[in-house]
Motif scaffolding. Sequence first.
Motif, PDB file in Angstrom:
ATOM      1  N   SER A  78       0.812  -1.217   0.000  1.00  0.00           N
ATOM      2  CA  SER A  78       0.000   0.000   0.000  1.00  0.00           C
ATOM      3  C   SER A  78       0.846   1.267   0.000  1.00  0.00           C
ATOM      4  CB  SER A  78      -0.925   0.011   1.227  1.00  0.00           C
ATOM      5  OG  SER A  78      -0.175   0.094   2.431  1.00  0.00           O
ATOM      6  N   LYS A  79       2.157   1.141   0.286  1.00  0.00           N
ATOM      7  CA  LYS A  79       3.032   2.313   0.328  1.00  0.00           C
ATOM      8  C   LYS A  79       3.842   2.489  -0.965  1.00  0.00           C
ATOM      9  CE  LYS A  79       1.745   2.639   4.619  1.00  0.00           C
ATOM     10  NZ  LYS A  79       2.649   2.387   5.743  1.00  0.00           N
ATOM     11  N   VAL A  80       3.654   1.590  -1.922  1.00  0.00           N
ATOM     12  CA  VAL A  80       4.433   1.649  -3.159  1.00  0.00           C
ATOM     13  C   VAL A  80       4.197   2.946  -3.919  1.00  0.00           C
ATOM     14  CG1 VAL A  80       4.684   0.633  -5.462  1.00  0.00           C
ATOM     15  CG2 VAL A  80       4.739  -0.832  -3.443  1.00  0.00           C
ATOM     16  N   ALA A  81       2.935   3.351  -4.030  1.00  0.00           N
ATOM     17  CA  ALA A  81       2.627   4.589  -4.754  1.00  0.00           C
ATOM     18  C   ALA A  81       3.313   5.781  -4.108  1.00  0.00           C
ATOM     19  CB  ALA A  81       1.119   4.818  -4.803  1.00  0.00           C
ATOM     20  N   ARG A  82       3.418   5.761  -2.789  1.00  0.00           N
ATOM     21  CA  ARG A  82       4.079   6.856  -2.067  1.00  0.00           C
ATOM     22  C   ARG A  82       5.580   6.839  -2.326  1.00  0.00           C
ATOM     23  NH1 ARG A  82       3.354  11.692  -0.498  1.00  0.00           N
ATOM     24  NH2 ARG A  82       3.071  12.184   1.689  1.00  0.00           N
ATOM     25  N   LEU A  83       6.167   5.641  -2.432  1.00  0.00           N
ATOM     26  CA  LEU A  83       7.599   5.528  -2.700  1.00  0.00           C
ATOM     27  C   LEU A  83       7.927   6.028  -4.104  1.00  0.00           C
ATOM     28  CD1 LEU A  83      10.447   4.627  -1.960  1.00  0.00           C
ATOM     29  CD2 LEU A  83       9.829   2.302  -2.673  1.00  0.00           C
ATOM     30  N   ILE A  84       7.064   5.742  -5.052  1.00  0.00           N
ATOM     31  CA  ILE A  84       7.273   6.250  -6.412  1.00  0.00           C
ATOM     32  C   ILE A  84       7.073   7.755  -6.445  1.00  0.00           C
ATOM     33  CG2 ILE A  84       6.419   6.188  -8.783  1.00  0.00           C
ATOM     34  CD1 ILE A  84       5.637   3.238  -8.238  1.00  0.00           C
ATOM     35  N   GLY A  85       6.010   8.234  -5.803  1.00  0.00           N
ATOM     36  CA  GLY A  85       5.728   9.670  -5.738  1.00  0.00           C
ATOM     37  C   GLY A  85       5.015  10.172  -6.978  1.00  0.00           C
ATOM     38  N   LYS A  86       4.513  11.376  -6.882  1.00  0.00           N
ATOM     39  CA  LYS A  86       3.821  11.992  -8.018  1.00  0.00           C
ATOM     40  C   LYS A  86       4.803  12.188  -9.167  1.00  0.00           C
ATOM     41  CE  LYS A  86       0.321  14.533  -5.405  1.00  0.00           C
ATOM     42  NZ  LYS A  86       0.786  14.228  -4.045  1.00  0.00           N
ATOM     43  N   ARG A  87       4.448  11.627 -10.315  1.00  0.00           N
ATOM     44  CA  ARG A  87       5.295  11.706 -11.515  1.00  0.00           C
ATOM     45  C   ARG A  87       6.710  11.179 -11.238  1.00  0.00           C
ATOM     46  NH1 ARG A  87       2.401  16.447 -11.118  1.00  0.00           N
ATOM     47  NH2 ARG A  87       0.815  16.781 -12.729  1.00  0.00           N
ATOM     48  N   GLY A  88       6.829  10.251 -10.288  1.00  0.00           N
ATOM     49  CA  GLY A  88       8.127   9.647  -9.985  1.00  0.00           C
ATOM     50  C   GLY A  88       9.044  10.524  -9.168  1.00  0.00           C
ATOM     51  N   ALA A  89       8.489  11.571  -8.530  1.00  0.00           N
ATOM     52  CA  ALA A  89       9.340  12.546  -7.835  1.00  0.00           C
ATOM     53  C   ALA A  89      10.099  11.951  -6.656  1.00  0.00           C
ATOM     54  CB  ALA A  89       8.497  13.730  -7.362  1.00  0.00           C
ATOM     55  N   MET A  90       9.453  11.083  -5.875  1.00  0.00           N
ATOM     56  CA  MET A  90      10.099  10.547  -4.680  1.00  0.00           C
ATOM     57  C   MET A  90      11.270   9.641  -5.042  1.00  0.00           C
ATOM     58  SD  MET A  90      10.231  10.383  -1.362  1.00  0.00           S
ATOM     59  CE  MET A  90       8.624  10.776  -0.630  1.00  0.00           C
ATOM     60  N   ILE A  91      11.038   8.676  -5.937  1.00  0.00           N
ATOM     61  CA  ILE A  91      12.112   7.748  -6.246  1.00  0.00           C
ATOM     62  C   ILE A  91      13.232   8.450  -7.008  1.00  0.00           C
ATOM     63  CG2 ILE A  91      11.133   6.884  -8.434  1.00  0.00           C
ATOM     64  CD1 ILE A  91      12.990   4.939  -5.636  1.00  0.00           C
ATOM     65  N   GLU A  92      12.904   9.449  -7.803  1.00  0.00           N
ATOM     66  CA  GLU A  92      13.931  10.223  -8.499  1.00  0.00           C
ATOM     67  C   GLU A  92      14.809  10.965  -7.493  1.00  0.00           C
ATOM     68  OE1 GLU A  92      14.363  13.853 -11.776  1.00  0.00           O
ATOM     69  OE2 GLU A  92      12.406  12.931 -11.397  1.00  0.00           O
ATOM     70  N   THR A  93      14.190  11.509  -6.454  1.00  0.00           N
ATOM     71  CA  THR A  93      14.941  12.192  -5.402  1.00  0.00           C
ATOM     72  C   THR A  93      15.927  11.242  -4.730  1.00  0.00           C
ATOM     73  OG1 THR A  93      13.165  13.777  -4.944  1.00  0.00           O
ATOM     74  CG2 THR A  93      14.735  13.360  -3.161  1.00  0.00           C
ATOM     75  N   ILE A  94      15.456  10.036  -4.420  1.00  0.00           N
ATOM     76  CA  ILE A  94      16.309   9.054  -3.736  1.00  0.00           C
ATOM     77  C   ILE A  94      17.465   8.609  -4.629  1.00  0.00           C
ATOM     78  CG2 ILE A  94      16.357   6.736  -2.738  1.00  0.00           C
ATOM     79  CD1 ILE A  94      13.436   7.201  -1.862  1.00  0.00           C
ATOM     80  N   GLU A  95      17.181   8.316  -5.879  1.00  0.00           N
ATOM     81  CA  GLU A  95      18.225   7.827  -6.774  1.00  0.00           C
ATOM     82  C   GLU A  95      19.272   8.893  -7.073  1.00  0.00           C
ATOM     83  OE1 GLU A  95      16.255   4.213  -9.340  1.00  0.00           O
ATOM     84  OE2 GLU A  95      15.937   6.261 -10.103  1.00  0.00           O
ATOM     85  N   LYS A  96      18.840  10.123  -7.278  1.00  0.00           N
ATOM     86  CA  LYS A  96      19.788  11.194  -7.577  1.00  0.00           C
ATOM     87  C   LYS A  96      20.693  11.489  -6.391  1.00  0.00           C
ATOM     88  CE  LYS A  96      17.586  13.839 -11.292  1.00  0.00           C
ATOM     89  NZ  LYS A  96      17.035  15.164 -11.700  1.00  0.00           N
ATOM     90  N   ALA A  97      20.141  11.460  -5.192  1.00  0.00           N
ATOM     91  CA  ALA A  97      20.918  11.815  -4.009  1.00  0.00           C
ATOM     92  C   ALA A  97      21.890  10.715  -3.591  1.00  0.00           C
ATOM     93  CB  ALA A  97      19.974  12.141  -2.852  1.00  0.00           C
TER      94      ALA A  97
END
Length: 225
Positions: free
Chosen positions: A150-169
Amino acid sequence: MDDRKRVMPGDVITTGPYRPEQNTILEGRNIVATVVGVSEIADDAVSVIPLTGMYYPKVGDLVIGKVTSHSSLAWEVEINSCYVGFLPASDVFGRGFDAQGDELSSKLAKGELVAARVANFDRTRDPLVTVAERDLGKIDTGDLVTISPSKVARLIGKRGAMIETIEKATGATVTIGQNGRVVVSCESPDGLLKAKKAIQMVEEQAHMSNLTDRVRSMLESRDGC
């Protein structure tokens, strides 16, 4: 209005010109929750982030499964669900597959992880999964992290913003299964630890607002590990 609140199934979240999305339905002019969770209104869409729940397969979902056994024709793949995925041997061996001569364990052994996509599922039988696409198949490297589906959508984030933040950092590569399994790969040990900590943070704080900013601050801090 406050765009986040705890809701129960049947609760009216809002009324107006909004589009019902994840875990909501439209009843007349009311958008109603279908699960226990935290409602979210963003742009013109309304959704609910579930607080609990198991993975329910949907055709097209990317899943990360664990091989549990095999017959002469297919592997059984545990996908963190009440259903078991079946991966046809022909997907891995190709058109030349010989059920009498080819040994399935030579390609995928018990306990190994595989990235697959749900190819067919109709509720009356366990889902068929496939690896016959680019970037699917046996997972050889990376650390496995499990979160609530149920938390997968939150990990991906809107338009992939969350996972992009994690990968870039962190410099990590993160593969997210809709079934709540996540594989994290990173050449830097510190980057790997930070990425895993960020994922855990999303798991624990999925109901909170401004979560992407919170995760970014943690990743940028010197004591992020």
